[in-house]
Write a protein that holds these residues in place. Sequence first.
Motif, PDB file in Angstrom:
ATOM      1  N   ASN A  84     -21.714  -9.612   2.336  1.00 27.13           N
ATOM      2  CA  ASN A  84     -22.740  -8.836   1.672  1.00 27.13           C
ATOM      3  C   ASN A  84     -23.957  -8.328   2.063  1.00 27.13           C
ATOM      4  OD1 ASN A  84     -23.786 -11.107   0.757  1.00 27.13           O
ATOM      5  ND2 ASN A  84     -23.691 -10.759  -1.316  1.00 27.13           N
ATOM      6  N   SER A 104     -21.987  -2.132  -8.435  1.00 31.76           N
ATOM      7  CA  SER A 104     -23.635  -1.901  -8.652  1.00 31.76           C
ATOM      8  C   SER A 104     -24.142  -0.967  -7.568  1.00 31.76           C
ATOM      9  CB  SER A 104     -24.297  -3.037  -8.652  1.00 31.76           C
ATOM     10  OG  SER A 104     -24.435  -3.710  -7.746  1.00 31.76           O
ATOM     11  N   SER A 105     -23.653  -0.620  -6.423  1.00 28.79           N
ATOM     12  CA  SER A 105     -24.080   0.094  -5.430  1.00 28.79           C
ATOM     13  C   SER A 105     -23.104   0.497  -4.430  1.00 28.79           C
ATOM     14  CB  SER A 105     -25.269  -0.925  -4.321  1.00 28.79           C
ATOM     15  OG  SER A 105     -25.803   0.133  -3.557  1.00 28.79           O
ATOM     16  N   GLU A 111     -32.712  -1.590  -0.337  1.00 25.45           N
ATOM     17  CA  GLU A 111     -33.547  -2.554  -0.960  1.00 25.45           C
ATOM     18  C   GLU A 111     -34.645  -1.773  -1.660  1.00 25.45           C
ATOM     19  OE1 GLU A 111     -35.898  -5.435   1.251  1.00 25.45           O
ATOM     20  OE2 GLU A 111     -35.020  -4.457   3.032  1.00 25.45           O
ATOM     21  N   GLN A 116     -31.980  -6.549  -2.412  1.00 27.52           N
ATOM     22  CA  GLN A 116     -31.179  -6.153  -1.602  1.00 27.52           C
ATOM     23  C   GLN A 116     -29.846  -6.083  -1.645  1.00 27.52           C
ATOM     24  OE1 GLN A 116     -32.045  -8.953   1.710  1.00 27.52           O
ATOM     25  NE2 GLN A 116     -34.108  -8.094   2.268  1.00 27.52           N
ATOM     26  N   ARG A 117     -29.181  -4.806  -1.152  1.00 27.13           N
ATOM     27  CA  ARG A 117     -27.814  -4.849  -1.371  1.00 27.13           C
ATOM     28  C   ARG A 117     -27.319  -4.448  -0.110  1.00 27.13           C
ATOM     29  NH1 ARG A 117     -30.786  -3.652  -5.717  1.00 27.13           N
ATOM     30  NH2 ARG A 117     -31.837  -1.937  -4.437  1.00 27.13           N
ATOM     31  N   GLY A 121     -21.328  -2.536  -1.381  1.00 28.29           N
ATOM     32  CA  GLY A 121     -21.341  -3.649  -2.784  1.00 28.29           C
ATOM     33  C   GLY A 121     -20.464  -4.732  -2.512  1.00 28.29           C
ATOM     34  N   ASN A 122     -20.250  -5.571  -3.532  1.00 29.19           N
ATOM     35  CA  ASN A 122     -19.363  -6.684  -3.331  1.00 29.19           C
ATOM     36  C   ASN A 122     -18.029  -6.603  -3.867  1.00 29.19           C
ATOM     37  OD1 ASN A 122     -21.914  -8.158  -2.664  1.00 29.19           O
ATOM     38  ND2 ASN A 122     -22.311  -8.254  -4.847  1.00 29.19           N
ATOM     39  N   GLN A 315     -27.989   2.269  -4.177  1.00 30.12           N
ATOM     40  CA  GLN A 315     -28.638   2.108  -5.578  1.00 30.12           C
ATOM     41  C   GLN A 315     -30.170   2.436  -5.835  1.00 30.12           C
ATOM     42  OE1 GLN A 315     -29.975  -1.670  -8.179  1.00 30.12           O
ATOM     43  NE2 GLN A 315     -27.844  -1.997  -7.856  1.00 30.12           N
TER      44      GLN A 315
END
Length: 352
Positions: A84, A104-105, A111, A116-117, A121-122, A315
């Motif tokens: 991720n 969420s993103s 970031e 940070q993303r 996303g995950n 995000q």
Amino acid sequence: MNLSDPSSWKQKLSNSHQIGGIETSVLDNGTGRGTRIAWVNTGTGLRYKVVLDRGMDILDAFYNEHSLAWLSNAGHVSHQPFSNQGIDWLRTFGGGLLTTCGLSSIGPPNEDETGQRGLHGNYSNTSAELISIKQPDIYIGNLDFEIVGIIRETTTFGPSLELKRSISGTLGSSKIKINDVVSNRGNTPAPHMVLYHINCGWPLIDEGTRIVWKGEHQKRDSDHLLSDFNKKHKFSTCAAPLDGHSGFGEDVAFIDPEADHMDQVTCGYMNDQLELGLGISFSKKQMPWLINWQHWGKNEYVTALEPATNPPIGQAAARENGTLILLEPGEKRNYDIELEVLRGMSVKEFNL
């Protein structure tokens, strides 16, 4: 075969799996070894693989002898929850008929002061907790089926989102119904974005396949980088493989789709030569955006229509421009998508 008329099959079957249903198993070879899956057979020629350990997303999908989905070079990769960072997401991206981005993103790595993303996303690297499987019951004439699971994106002291997914259908119908309910299980507001990557490939997608949608294509600063093909065709048809789409080459449209009086957006892919199509419908209120991604690379030939809560800008950018959804503790959001395989004249007549 008309399964809607029980008189055609009543008292002629011992087991509903002779028509179709849901079958779960675990893969035992290759990069997907150990992954839980569920094969769904609708009894119409439409069959598809739900990957329970990849957020209950859908990888392979076929109608009779025709593949509907695009599969990447990676293909079926087991989930990697910590893939991720940056663009690591691409290493495990198998393509597939449905890959969910979020929760969420969505969009590029980003970031800001909140953290940070990574890319998209995950979600698609998260296993589902399987809740229930409902099989058809031929003895009472109930041909409906459903598989339900829960996927959690959570961290201690931080946002805690939960998605409850139901994938359902009816034997004799070439439709896939997806219902997602996203809930904030935490005690603070939680950022939320979601995008449904519906990835289609050959032979449904071929040179001349129509990309059907209705709405307004939003102008972007990068539009001057579009291929000559899309400067001409404006995201309305599929190209032959393009040298310019080697590597990271792509064309992307952010579309403000038009809904009907019932709030439904309809779009899809129509291959008039094969008389094969895939119709997609969703709620404009639930997902006000539609993205068309085209990547016509040689041996990497794919396009996706992507209903979304936001354009895939990440995000941080959504927070900055004021479009980021913040779910309050206990708040829920529903998302409904229907995919339908079309055949024959219904394909050629599919226009908006």
